[in-house]
Design a protein around this motif. Structure first.
Motif, short mmCIF file in Angstrom:
data_model
loop_
_atom_site.label_atom_id
_atom_site.label_comp_id
_atom_site.label_asym_id
_atom_site.label_seq_id
_atom_site.Cartn_x
_atom_site.Cartn_y
_atom_site.Cartn_z
N ILE A 52 0.85 -1.19 0.00
CA ILE A 52 0.00 0.00 0.00
C ILE A 52 0.89 1.24 0.00
CG2 ILE A 52 -1.72 1.31 1.32
CD1 ILE A 52 -2.73 -1.44 2.37
N LEU A 53 0.64 2.16 -0.94
CA LEU A 53 1.47 3.35 -1.09
C LEU A 53 0.83 4.60 -0.52
CD1 LEU A 53 2.67 2.73 -4.74
CD2 LEU A 53 3.77 2.08 -2.62
N GLY A 54 -0.49 4.59 -0.36
CA GLY A 54 -1.18 5.78 0.14
C GLY A 54 -2.64 5.72 -0.23
N LYS A 55 -3.30 6.86 -0.11
CA LYS A 55 -4.73 6.96 -0.41
C LYS A 55 -4.96 7.49 -1.82
CE LYS A 55 -6.34 5.54 3.51
NZ LYS A 55 -7.01 4.26 3.55
N CYS A 56 -5.97 6.96 -2.48
CA CYS A 56 -6.34 7.40 -3.82
C CYS A 56 -6.76 8.87 -3.77
CB CYS A 56 -7.48 6.54 -4.35
SG CYS A 56 -8.09 7.09 -5.95
N PRO A 57 -6.27 9.69 -4.72
CA PRO A 57 -6.65 11.10 -4.73
C PRO A 57 -8.11 11.34 -5.10
CG PRO A 57 -5.30 10.57 -6.64
CD PRO A 57 -5.32 9.35 -5.77
N TYR A 58 -8.79 10.31 -5.62
CA TYR A 58 -10.16 10.49 -6.08
C TYR A 58 -11.22 9.84 -5.20
CZ TYR A 58 -7.36 11.88 -10.02
OH TYR A 58 -6.41 12.48 -10.79
N ASP A 86 -10.26 7.92 -2.07
CA ASP A 86 -9.74 7.68 -0.72
C ASP A 86 -9.50 6.21 -0.38
OD1 ASP A 86 -8.69 9.35 1.24
OD2 ASP A 86 -10.33 8.89 2.62
N ALA A 87 -9.63 5.31 -1.35
CA ALA A 87 -9.28 3.91 -1.11
C ALA A 87 -7.75 3.78 -1.15
CB ALA A 87 -9.93 3.02 -2.18
N ASN A 88 -7.24 2.60 -0.88
CA ASN A 88 -5.78 2.40 -0.92
C ASN A 88 -5.26 2.33 -2.35
OD1 ASN A 88 -5.41 2.26 1.88
ND2 ASN A 88 -5.96 0.10 1.91
N VAL A 89 -4.08 2.92 -2.57
CA VAL A 89 -3.36 2.75 -3.83
C VAL A 89 -2.30 1.70 -3.56
CG1 VAL A 89 -1.80 3.82 -5.52
CG2 VAL A 89 -3.81 5.08 -4.69
N VAL A 90 -2.28 0.66 -4.38
CA VAL A 90 -1.35 -0.44 -4.18
C VAL A 90 -0.39 -0.56 -5.35
CG1 VAL A 90 -2.91 -1.76 -2.69
CG2 VAL A 90 -3.00 -2.10 -5.16
N SER A 91 0.73 -1.20 -5.09
CA SER A 91 1.74 -1.43 -6.11
C SER A 91 1.80 -2.93 -6.38
CB SER A 91 3.09 -0.94 -5.60
OG SER A 91 4.12 -1.42 -6.42
N ASN A 141 -10.01 0.20 -6.11
CA ASN A 141 -11.34 0.24 -6.76
C ASN A 141 -11.26 0.37 -8.29
OD1 ASN A 141 -12.69 0.06 -4.30
ND2 ASN A 141 -12.59 2.27 -3.99
N ALA A 142 -10.04 0.35 -8.84
CA ALA A 142 -9.87 0.50 -10.29
C ALA A 142 -9.48 -0.84 -10.91
CB ALA A 142 -8.81 1.57 -10.58
N LYS A 143 -10.35 -1.81 -10.79
CA LYS A 143 -10.06 -3.16 -11.29
C LYS A 143 -10.34 -3.26 -12.79
CE LYS A 143 -10.96 -5.51 -6.93
NZ LYS A 143 -11.34 -4.39 -6.09
N LYS A 144 -9.45 -3.96 -13.48
CA LYS A 144 -9.63 -4.17 -14.92
C LYS A 144 -9.59 -5.67 -15.22
CE LYS A 144 -8.34 -0.30 -17.63
NZ LYS A 144 -7.43 0.22 -18.63
N GLU A 145 -10.16 -6.02 -16.35
CA GLU A 145 -10.16 -7.41 -16.80
C GLU A 145 -10.26 -7.43 -18.32
OE1 GLU A 145 -13.69 -9.11 -15.09
OE2 GLU A 145 -15.01 -7.98 -16.41
N ALA A 192 -15.78 -1.79 -10.81
CA ALA A 192 -14.80 -0.72 -10.66
C ALA A 192 -15.51 0.61 -10.41
CB ALA A 192 -13.93 -0.62 -11.91
N THR A 193 -15.11 1.28 -9.33
CA THR A 193 -15.73 2.56 -8.99
C THR A 193 -14.73 3.71 -9.12
OG1 THR A 193 -15.23 2.16 -6.67
CG2 THR A 193 -17.45 1.56 -7.45
N CYS A 194 -13.50 3.42 -9.57
CA CYS A 194 -12.46 4.44 -9.69
C CYS A 194 -11.61 4.10 -10.91
CB CYS A 194 -11.61 4.48 -8.42
SG CYS A 194 -10.45 5.86 -8.36
N THR A 195 -10.88 5.06 -11.43
CA THR A 195 -10.04 4.81 -12.61
C THR A 195 -8.58 5.16 -12.39
OG1 THR A 195 -10.55 7.01 -13.47
CG2 THR A 195 -11.96 5.19 -14.22
#
Length: 125
Positions: free
Chosen positions: A3-9, A11-16, A33-37, A50-53
């Protein structure tokens, strides 16, 4: 995955996480929240859930001769709203510093018109 921090859009976690893109190992920094498939047409699209991009690939600045946008730089960006990155000229000889901010469309953007006053070595890794 870290986990690197909070999403700017959202507030969920930003992961690497490490991924392979065009045969090369790179890091993908993305909001949880930015899942792709892959869909039926083999296009890589956001899932129905996905609720974020917010997604940034570590090779986002390759064309400015910056091999990798590091986890440290991404953490700084999420924490401060901007980060300073080191870019190189075409021949790779001269270097210059620019601010990077988050961007809704591209993940990150370079502020070309803003001059970096004084680079702090601890900020540039």
């Amino acid at each position: 995955m870290s986990i690197l921090g909070k999403c700017p859009y959202c507030d969920a976690n930003v992961v690497s996480k490490k991924i392979t893109a065009q045969g090369k190992q790179i890091k993908l920094y993305s909001c949880e929240n930015a899942k792709k498939e892959y869909d039926e047409s083999e296009s890589y699209v956001f899932t129905a859930e996905a609720t974020c991009t917010f997604r940034v690939y570590s090779n986002a600045f390759m064309r400015w001769n910056k091999r990798s946008f590091s986890q440290y730089e991404m953490k700084k960006l999420l924490q401060d709203g901007q980060a300073i990155i080191r870019l190189h000229g075409r021949k790779g000889t001269n270097e210059y510093f620019k601010y990077v901010i988050t961007d809704k469309t591209y993940g990150v953007s370079i502020l070309w018109d803003e001059e970096v006053e004084e680079k702090k070595e601890d900020e540039v890794k």
